[in-house]
Design a protein around this motif. Structure first.
Motif, PDB file in Angstrom:
ATOM      1  N   GLY A 190      19.886 -32.370  27.572  1.00  0.00           N
ATOM      2  CA  GLY A 190      19.351 -33.606  28.302  1.00  0.00           C
ATOM      3  C   GLY A 190      19.810 -33.550  29.671  1.00  0.00           C
ATOM      4  N   VAL A 191      20.655 -32.603  29.962  1.00  0.00           N
ATOM      5  CA  VAL A 191      21.356 -32.711  31.466  1.00  0.00           C
ATOM      6  C   VAL A 191      20.658 -31.338  32.200  1.00  0.00           C
ATOM      7  CG1 VAL A 191      23.391 -32.715  32.969  1.00  0.00           C
ATOM      8  CG2 VAL A 191      23.321 -33.487  30.411  1.00  0.00           C
ATOM      9  N   PRO A 192      19.835 -31.618  33.350  1.00  0.00           N
ATOM     10  CA  PRO A 192      19.389 -30.635  34.128  1.00  0.00           C
ATOM     11  C   PRO A 192      20.341 -29.572  34.645  1.00  0.00           C
ATOM     12  CG  PRO A 192      18.542 -32.661  34.908  1.00  0.00           C
ATOM     13  CD  PRO A 192      19.789 -32.789  33.940  1.00  0.00           C
ATOM     14  N   LYS A 193      20.109 -28.284  34.860  1.00  0.00           N
ATOM     15  CA  LYS A 193      20.903 -27.340  34.938  1.00  0.00           C
ATOM     16  C   LYS A 193      21.875 -27.690  36.344  1.00  0.00           C
ATOM     17  CE  LYS A 193      20.612 -22.379  36.331  1.00  0.00           C
ATOM     18  NZ  LYS A 193      19.743 -21.264  36.069  1.00  0.00           N
ATOM     19  N   GLU A 194      20.580 -28.108  37.513  1.00  0.00           N
ATOM     20  CA  GLU A 194      21.449 -28.377  38.765  1.00  0.00           C
ATOM     21  C   GLU A 194      22.601 -29.350  38.673  1.00  0.00           C
ATOM     22  OE1 GLU A 194      17.958 -29.201  38.240  1.00  0.00           O
ATOM     23  OE2 GLU A 194      18.010 -26.848  38.688  1.00  0.00           O
ATOM     24  N   GLU A 195      22.418 -30.508  37.862  1.00  0.00           N
ATOM     25  CA  GLU A 195      23.543 -31.446  37.667  1.00  0.00           C
ATOM     26  C   GLU A 195      24.675 -30.813  37.096  1.00  0.00           C
ATOM     27  OE1 GLU A 195      21.791 -34.959  35.889  1.00  0.00           O
ATOM     28  OE2 GLU A 195      23.571 -35.809  35.941  1.00  0.00           O
ATOM     29  N   LEU A 196      24.405 -30.005  36.006  1.00  0.00           N
ATOM     30  CA  LEU A 196      25.772 -29.166  35.289  1.00  0.00           C
ATOM     31  C   LEU A 196      26.377 -28.304  36.317  1.00  0.00           C
ATOM     32  CD1 LEU A 196      24.133 -28.261  32.009  1.00  0.00           C
ATOM     33  CD2 LEU A 196      25.824 -29.795  32.261  1.00  0.00           C
ATOM     34  N   ALA A 197      25.459 -27.559  37.294  1.00  0.00           N
ATOM     35  CA  ALA A 197      26.237 -26.969  38.160  1.00  0.00           C
ATOM     36  C   ALA A 197      27.070 -27.645  39.316  1.00  0.00           C
ATOM     37  CB  ALA A 197      24.970 -26.304  38.942  1.00  0.00           C
ATOM     38  N   GLU A 198      26.392 -28.685  39.419  1.00  0.00           N
ATOM     39  CA  GLU A 198      27.113 -29.758  40.450  1.00  0.00           C
ATOM     40  C   GLU A 198      28.467 -30.080  39.880  1.00  0.00           C
ATOM     41  OE1 GLU A 198      26.077 -34.121  41.840  1.00  0.00           O
ATOM     42  OE2 GLU A 198      24.162 -32.674  41.848  1.00  0.00           O
ATOM     43  N   LEU A 199      28.474 -30.518  38.821  1.00  0.00           N
ATOM     44  CA  LEU A 199      29.664 -31.002  37.768  1.00  0.00           C
ATOM     45  C   LEU A 199      30.757 -29.835  37.790  1.00  0.00           C
ATOM     46  CD1 LEU A 199      31.020 -33.051  36.031  1.00  0.00           C
ATOM     47  CD2 LEU A 199      29.801 -32.364  34.177  1.00  0.00           C
ATOM     48  N   ALA A 200      30.363 -28.693  37.548  1.00  0.00           N
ATOM     49  CA  ALA A 200      31.139 -27.312  37.409  1.00  0.00           C
ATOM     50  C   ALA A 200      31.573 -27.220  38.652  1.00  0.00           C
ATOM     51  CB  ALA A 200      30.338 -26.096  36.889  1.00  0.00           C
ATOM     52  N   ASP A 201      31.147 -27.376  39.716  1.00  0.00           N
ATOM     53  CA  ASP A 201      31.446 -27.157  41.256  1.00  0.00           C
ATOM     54  C   ASP A 201      32.547 -28.341  41.601  1.00  0.00           C
ATOM     55  OD1 ASP A 201      30.464 -25.394  42.688  1.00  0.00           O
ATOM     56  OD2 ASP A 201      30.207 -26.704  44.298  1.00  0.00           O
ATOM     57  N   MET A 202      32.136 -29.436  40.967  1.00  0.00           N
ATOM     58  CA  MET A 202      33.292 -30.325  41.389  1.00  0.00           C
ATOM     59  C   MET A 202      34.567 -30.258  40.604  1.00  0.00           C
ATOM     60  SD  MET A 202      32.787 -34.542  40.367  1.00  0.00           S
ATOM     61  CE  MET A 202      31.173 -34.819  41.238  1.00  0.00           C
ATOM     62  N   MET A 203      34.338 -29.756  39.406  1.00  0.00           N
ATOM     63  CA  MET A 203      35.738 -29.365  38.586  1.00  0.00           C
ATOM     64  C   MET A 203      36.463 -28.305  39.210  1.00  0.00           C
ATOM     65  SD  MET A 203      34.024 -29.538  34.729  1.00  0.00           S
ATOM     66  CE  MET A 203      34.674 -30.832  33.421  1.00  0.00           C
ATOM     67  N   LYS A 204      35.740 -27.347  39.753  1.00  0.00           N
ATOM     68  CA  LYS A 204      36.391 -26.204  40.313  1.00  0.00           C
ATOM     69  C   LYS A 204      37.056 -26.544  41.520  1.00  0.00           C
ATOM     70  CE  LYS A 204      35.077 -21.570  40.417  1.00  0.00           C
ATOM     71  NZ  LYS A 204      34.056 -20.639  40.180  1.00  0.00           N
ATOM     72  N   ASN A 205      36.513 -27.768  42.295  1.00  0.00           N
ATOM     73  CA  ASN A 205      37.120 -28.123  43.510  1.00  0.00           C
ATOM     74  C   ASN A 205      38.150 -29.415  43.402  1.00  0.00           C
ATOM     75  OD1 ASN A 205      35.955 -26.201  45.161  1.00  0.00           O
ATOM     76  ND2 ASN A 205      33.961 -27.103  45.101  1.00  0.00           N
ATOM     77  N   ALA A 206      38.313 -29.747  42.180  1.00  0.00           N
ATOM     78  CA  ALA A 206      39.489 -30.778  42.003  1.00  0.00           C
ATOM     79  C   ALA A 206      40.508 -30.458  42.345  1.00  0.00           C
ATOM     80  CB  ALA A 206      39.134 -31.405  40.546  1.00  0.00           C
ATOM     81  N   LYS A 207      41.561 -31.227  43.104  1.00  0.00           N
ATOM     82  CA  LYS A 207      42.827 -30.983  43.097  1.00  0.00           C
ATOM     83  C   LYS A 207      43.751 -30.964  41.661  1.00  0.00           C
ATOM     84  CE  LYS A 207      43.661 -32.315  47.870  1.00  0.00           C
ATOM     85  NZ  LYS A 207      42.581 -33.312  48.063  1.00  0.00           N
ATOM     86  N   TYR A 208      43.316 -32.290  41.009  1.00  0.00           N
ATOM     87  CA  TYR A 208      43.931 -32.510  39.747  1.00  0.00           C
ATOM     88  C   TYR A 208      43.051 -33.255  38.857  1.00  0.00           C
ATOM     89  CZ  TYR A 208      47.768 -33.598  36.466  1.00  0.00           C
ATOM     90  OH  TYR A 208      48.541 -33.727  35.312  1.00  0.00           O
ATOM     91  N   GLY A 209      42.386 -32.579  37.887  1.00  0.00           N
ATOM     92  CA  GLY A 209      41.241 -33.333  37.196  1.00  0.00           C
ATOM     93  C   GLY A 209      42.017 -33.596  35.784  1.00  0.00           C
ATOM     94  N   VAL A 210      41.109 -34.555  35.223  1.00  0.00           N
ATOM     95  CA  VAL A 210      41.319 -35.015  33.805  1.00  0.00           C
ATOM     96  C   VAL A 210      40.196 -35.205  32.987  1.00  0.00           C
ATOM     97  CG1 VAL A 210      41.723 -37.296  34.273  1.00  0.00           C
ATOM     98  CG2 VAL A 210      42.502 -36.422  32.136  1.00  0.00           C
ATOM     99  N   ILE A 211      39.962 -34.919  31.772  1.00  0.00           N
ATOM    100  CA  ILE A 211      38.890 -35.151  30.643  1.00  0.00           C
ATOM    101  C   ILE A 211      39.668 -36.112  29.713  1.00  0.00           C
ATOM    102  CG2 ILE A 211      37.308 -34.435  29.094  1.00  0.00           C
ATOM    103  CD1 ILE A 211      36.881 -32.253  30.565  1.00  0.00           C
ATOM    104  N   LEU A 212      39.126 -37.541  29.869  1.00  0.00           N
ATOM    105  CA  LEU A 212      39.892 -38.193  28.633  1.00  0.00           C
ATOM    106  C   LEU A 212      38.629 -38.566  27.543  1.00  0.00           C
ATOM    107  CD1 LEU A 212      41.179 -40.742  31.330  1.00  0.00           C
ATOM    108  CD2 LEU A 212      42.644 -39.558  29.544  1.00  0.00           C
ATOM    109  N   TYR A 213      38.823 -37.854  26.383  1.00  0.00           N
ATOM    110  CA  TYR A 213      37.800 -38.021  25.482  1.00  0.00           C
ATOM    111  C   TYR A 213      38.013 -38.875  24.420  1.00  0.00           C
ATOM    112  CZ  TYR A 213      40.513 -35.270  22.140  1.00  0.00           C
ATOM    113  OH  TYR A 213      41.541 -34.654  21.426  1.00  0.00           O
ATOM    114  N   GLY A 214      36.881 -39.424  23.842  1.00  0.00           N
ATOM    115  CA  GLY A 214      36.977 -40.490  22.910  1.00  0.00           C
ATOM    116  C   GLY A 214      36.240 -40.025  21.690  1.00  0.00           C
ATOM    117  N   LEU A 215      36.026 -41.023  20.750  1.00  0.00           N
ATOM    118  CA  LEU A 215      35.362 -40.607  19.496  1.00  0.00           C
ATOM    119  C   LEU A 215      33.963 -40.233  19.534  1.00  0.00           C
ATOM    120  CD1 LEU A 215      36.659 -43.792  17.410  1.00  0.00           C
ATOM    121  CD2 LEU A 215      37.671 -41.443  17.561  1.00  0.00           C
TER     122      LEU A 215
END
Ligand code: SF4
Ligand SMILES: [Zn+2]
Lengths: 560, 417
Positions: B215-240
């Protein structure tokens, strides 16, 4: 009251080398013959047996979040059952042991004291909870300082008084025993994805260098006159060429002196003793390091011996753990912790035919053999280099060239050209290895009542079925290796806890911690503490640390 | 009085509570509700009749000793000291130890076994994280003060204000938390694994063939991947939302692999948003005592770990236990109906401050002091940071620790005698 009769005693601290004598025990202490009523003594016949102090483990990872995440990550480690539940606790683990197993297995090789060598300060209550769950042995733990923002700040400001006050505050709050330093500055650099490579590299945002951090911590530690010196895991761990960093680091303390002990203890040096410029031409730097250590009178080291088989790397050296994960492709745990540093965990197997692993194995032994026996402590950096249960193997290897030759046949031929091990003729004596496992580690830790059998010492005794008058360890290495694994008796605080190699009673040891608050002005850092806690911590200052009464069996060691 | 909140995995230690006026400071609504006086279990009961603590514990010990395979379950809402006695007790009676994680975050533990966990403390997030992703987690409703104390508004060493931080919420529906985010990514239920795989490819610089994933367009995923790569310090906080949807532990394993990869470009960590205030302790304590975190069977005199066999729901469904001790938990309200049915057929012992559905089918009920108000002890926050929860007031109720210690003592006596 106990009367250990006719044993053959080796007690390096008191310069006793194989004398037939009696040892008397009362109220948990070694006492003079005149103190006991022989009629009331339980007599232990130690005729023709070796009588020594209980072993002192001065560097192992036995408690706290690191080893516990290790256990969680590696259920495969837990499938070895060492003791089924009955009167004693169930105990298990291949290399990563459960807390009950740790206590039992130390006692089963004649060890009665163990120090947890790296605790994240904010996690110290967890470390103590686990220490409290380890039966039999006496304990202590070292909080980690080398990447703590307070330390950076005071080093940057060159304010040694405040640094000293901070150390005293932190050790009291964590109920710690001394100052541990792991890859100073390097773990902070890792928060930005980097590391520090040499002693002059700057720590991001702080403008301080590893060299300054180490020097200031050592000087503060010495001015406080803590029982233990700074306990350092050097920069550049695990990298080819790092032996030079190690030597430079040791030289930082030349000129400093302390009558009672070293002024710097460099730990698990095997991991910091690599020559060469890459994994292709890596070789041993042990000889050079040994020369430096032997020439200095204020530096001690421990081996960090690698043992073939399973192990688990776990250190506060978070960037190194990431490197190891990339190198091996193995599972990886990382834990960045507030503004205090970080840690990592990676499973590993040391294989005899793997050139690098064989090299590590050989370097540990080179250090053990080439460094004077009053300067090198036997360790495996449990569980990094392997299980402490293999100490008898290492003891036998140090004593027997013949055994080494046999072992060399099964390892990668790479060690033949990259190390001097095959050429080393040194054969340590029983006296040497007792020193390396008892009196020296006790001295290194500043534990005066440990590691010897003089009057007033803690009644921690191990009795082995080895007759020093009769045995030739160089030839009878198999006997050495097997008998050190099953003491006839292990006595902890005057109580018999092991008989014929089996645990027969569960006792509970004490936890030593150091209080140096009288030597500093805690008010001088009050504002800094408040401001760091409110700005950078996620818990309140008032909730930081542990009260003495929350520990099972604490002993406060006051520094005046 | 200074207190430490014993409700959710945040274990907020900056709260104050006045027992007399029932007023609190800095609590969220969830925490305050827990601290305020509520209906309590009045006294120990055996088969519906009031009894003394001594009698109830004696009866409980009888049940445990005479059963072949008792299940000892719960533990997430009590202190480590009590949990430790629980583990020792289970070992003694050769029963099965299981805890609440087996029905919520256990897949995360399985992922740790497969891949490890590149993580960090909440303080690391507060001080450094410039990209924060809540994945299948809804802090505003489950951990209300998480955003202010640790992850969104919290200022720290490198983070001067909210603008220094990008907050992304990934979820199947627009939760309350989605509204505080800079970006909300709505995904189709059950597509976490596929989306994470796509991100791994994109981060590596590979192209993906599909135009949209979950349900997520490729562009949006690419943008997210990009943001992740360019983070200084990132975190994923996952839940149930991640652990309990299709893929379960495989989702988290995949996410951990993504984090491993990201660390080749930037600093990233991942961490579960654990629910009850000491669900971490309920896993840590057995780990150091007996090697595993949950689903531990002692019937052979040594522990065996097998979630598919020894987790509470499985045990009950297979009618594999003949008695049950429930501590600070309410399985009768949360377990599948068929599992609860077996509970009705076997003797059940409950230790809890408050009545709940489980109380109704328990043969022995032992009320306990509320940890954090009437009893103290260690609890581990969701990131494993230990906090000493406080005792603010004396109470006639025994603490979990005292009850279980006594139960262990009597069980040992009975087994020897
Ligand atoms: S966020 Fe959680 S711990 Fe904090 S006050 Fe609310 S319920 Fe309590
Ligand atoms: Zn170590």
């Amino acid at each position: 009251m106990l009367w250990i009769k006719n044993g053959i005693v080796i007690d390096p601290k008191n310069k006793v080398d194989g004398e037939k004598m009696d040892v008397f025990i009362k109220d948990g202490k070694i006492v003079d013959e005149s103190e006991v009523n022989k009629e009331e003594c339980k007599v232990i016949d130690a005729n023709n047996k070796l009588v020594v102090a209980g072993g002192v483990e001065m560097h192992a990872h036995i408690a706290g979040s690191k080893i516990n995440v290790g256990r969680t990550m590696r259920p495969e480690e837990m499938r070895i059952v060492r003791h089924t539940a009955n009167k004693l606790r169930v105990s298990l683990g291949r290399v990563l042991l459960t807390s009950p197993a740790i206590g039992y297995e130390y006692a089963k090789i004649g060890y009665t004291t163990a120090v947890e060598a790296a605790s994240p300060p904010i996690g110290s209550p967890h470390t103590h909870e686990e220490l409290d769950a380890i039966p039999i042995v006496d304990k202590a733990m070292l909080p980690v300082f080398g990447n703590w923002h307070f330390v950076f700040k005071y080093v940057a400001e060159k304010d040694r008084e405040k640094l000293k006050a901070f150390i005293a505050w932190a050790i009291e709050r964590t109920k710690g025993y001394g100052v541990k330093v792991v890859n100073p500055g390097g773990v902070e650099a890792w928060m930005y994805g980097g590391n520090v490579k040499n002693l002059e590299d700057e720590v991001p945002n702080w403008g301080v260098t590893p060299k300054e951090i180490i020097t200031e911590l050592v000087k503060s530690n010495e001015e406080l006159d803590l029982p233990h010196s700074v306990h350092l895991h050097c920069n550049n761990l695990g990298n080819p060429g790092n032996y030079q960093t190690t030597i430079e680091t040791m030289k930082l303390v030349s000129g400093l002196a302390n009558k009672k002990r070293q002024t710097l203890h460099v730990t698990h040096v095997q991991f910091n003793a690599y020559a060469g410029s890459s994994w292709r031409d890596v070789a041993s730097g042990a000889e050079e390091i040994a020369k430096v250590v032997n020439s200095m009178d204020n530096v001690t080291i421990d081996m960090g011996q690698a043992i073939f088989g399973h192990a688990t790397a776990m250190t506060g050296d978070a960037p190194f753990q990431f490197t190891l994960h990339k190198l091996t492709g193995s599972r990886w745990v990382n834990k960045d912790s507030e503004i205090e540093g970080g840690a990592g965990i990676v499973p590993i197997v040391y294989l005899p035919k793997n050139p690098v692993h064989a090299l590590q194995w050989a370097i540990g032994l080179e250090l053990g053999l080439l460094v004077d026996s009053d300067k090198v402590v036997l360790t495996t950096d449990y569980p990094n280099g392997g299980p402490f249960t293999e100490y008898p193997y290492v003891m036998a290897m140090l004593m027997s060239r013949k055994m080494r030759e046999k072992e060399l046949e099964r390892v990668s031929p790479y060690v033949q050209k990259a190390t001097s091990l095959p050429a080393i003729e040194v054969e340590k004596t029983l006296y040497d290895v007792i020193q390396m496992t008892r009196s020296l580690p006790a001295r290194v830790m500043g534990m005066e009542n440990k590691g010897h059998l003089g009057i007033g010492a803690d009644a921690d005794v191990a009795i082995y079925s080895i007759n020093p008058d009769d045995v030739d360890p160089a030839a009878q290495y198999e006997l050495i290796n097997s008998e050190f694994r099953k003491p006839v008796y292990t006595i902890k605080g005057g109580e018999i806890v092991v008989k014929d190699g089996a645990v027969v009673a569960e006792s509970w040891g004490r936890t030593f911690w150091v209080d140096a608050r009288k030597k500093v002005s805690l008010e001088s850092i009050d504002e800094d503490l408040n401001s760091f806690f409110s700005s950078y911590y996620t818990i309140q200052r008032k909730n930081y640390g542990i009260q003495e009464e929350w520990l099972r069996n604490p002993v406060r060691v006051e520094v005046n | 009085m200074d207190a430490v909140c014993t409700f959710c995995g945040n274990v907020c230690d900056d709260v104050e509570f006045d027992v007399n006026t029932q007023k609190g400071k800095r609590f969220c609504a969830l925490g305050l509700a827990k601290f305020r006086e509520k209906e309590r279990i009045k006294s120990p009961m055996i088969d519906g009749k009031e009894a003394s603590y001594e009698e109830a514990i004696e009866k409980a010990a009888d049940i445990l000793v005479s059963s072949k395979k008792p299940l000892l379950y719960g533990w997430a809402s009590t202190v480590n000291e009590a949990i430790r006695y629980g583990v020792l007790l289970t070992e003694k009676v050769r029963g099965v130890y299981d805890q609440c994680a087996s029905v919520c975050h256990a897949p995360g533990t399985l992922a740790v076994i497969e891949e490890g966990i590149p993580g960090g403390s909440l303080g690391a997030i507060k001080n450094r994280a410039d990209v924060v992703i809540f994945w299948g987690s809804n802090p505003l409703e489950a951990h209300p003060r998480h955003p202010t104390r640790y992850s969104v508004m919290a200022k720290g060493f490198l983070i001067n204000d909210r603008k220094d931080r990008k907050v992304i919420v990934v979820d199947v529906r627009k939760t309350k938390s989605a509204k505080m985010a800079d970006k909300f990514i709505q995904i189709k239920p059950g597509y976490d694994y596929a989306i994470i795989s796509a991100l791994r490819a994109l981060v590596k610089g590979e192209d993906i063939e599909a135009n949209e994933v979950g349900g997520v367009p490729k562009e949006e995923l690419a943008e997210l991947a990009d943001m992740m790569k360019n983070a200084k310090y990132g975190v994923i906080l996952y839940g149930l939302g991640v652990t309990q949807s299709r893929g379960r532990d495989r989702n988290i394993e995949n996410a951990v692999k993504l984090i491993q990869l990201l660390n080749r470009y930037a600093r990233w960590i991942i961490w579960p948003m654990r629910g009850h205030y000491n669900v971490v302790g309920a896993g840590e304590v057995p780990a150091w005592e007996v090697g595993y975190q949950y689903a531990i069977d002692f019937s052979r005199g040594y522990p065996r770990f097998s979630p598919a066999e020894f987790s509470a729901v499985e045990m009950l469904l297979r009618r594999d236990c003949d008695a049950m001790l429930v501590v600070s938990s309410d399985p009768a309200a949360h377990f599948p109906r068929r599992a609860v049915e077996h509970m009705k057929n076997i003797p059940v012992i409950q230790i809890d401050p408050f009545p709940n559905m489980t109380t109704l089918l328990s043969n022995v009920v032992i009320p306990s002091a509320v940890a954090g108000i009437e009893a103290e002890g260690w609890a581990y926050r969701m990131d494993g940071i230990p906090l000493r929860v406080k005792k603010l007031v004396d109470s006639p109720y025994w603490s979990d620790e005292k009850i279980l210690k006594e139960m262990l003592r009597i069980v040992e006596e009975k087994l020897e005698g």
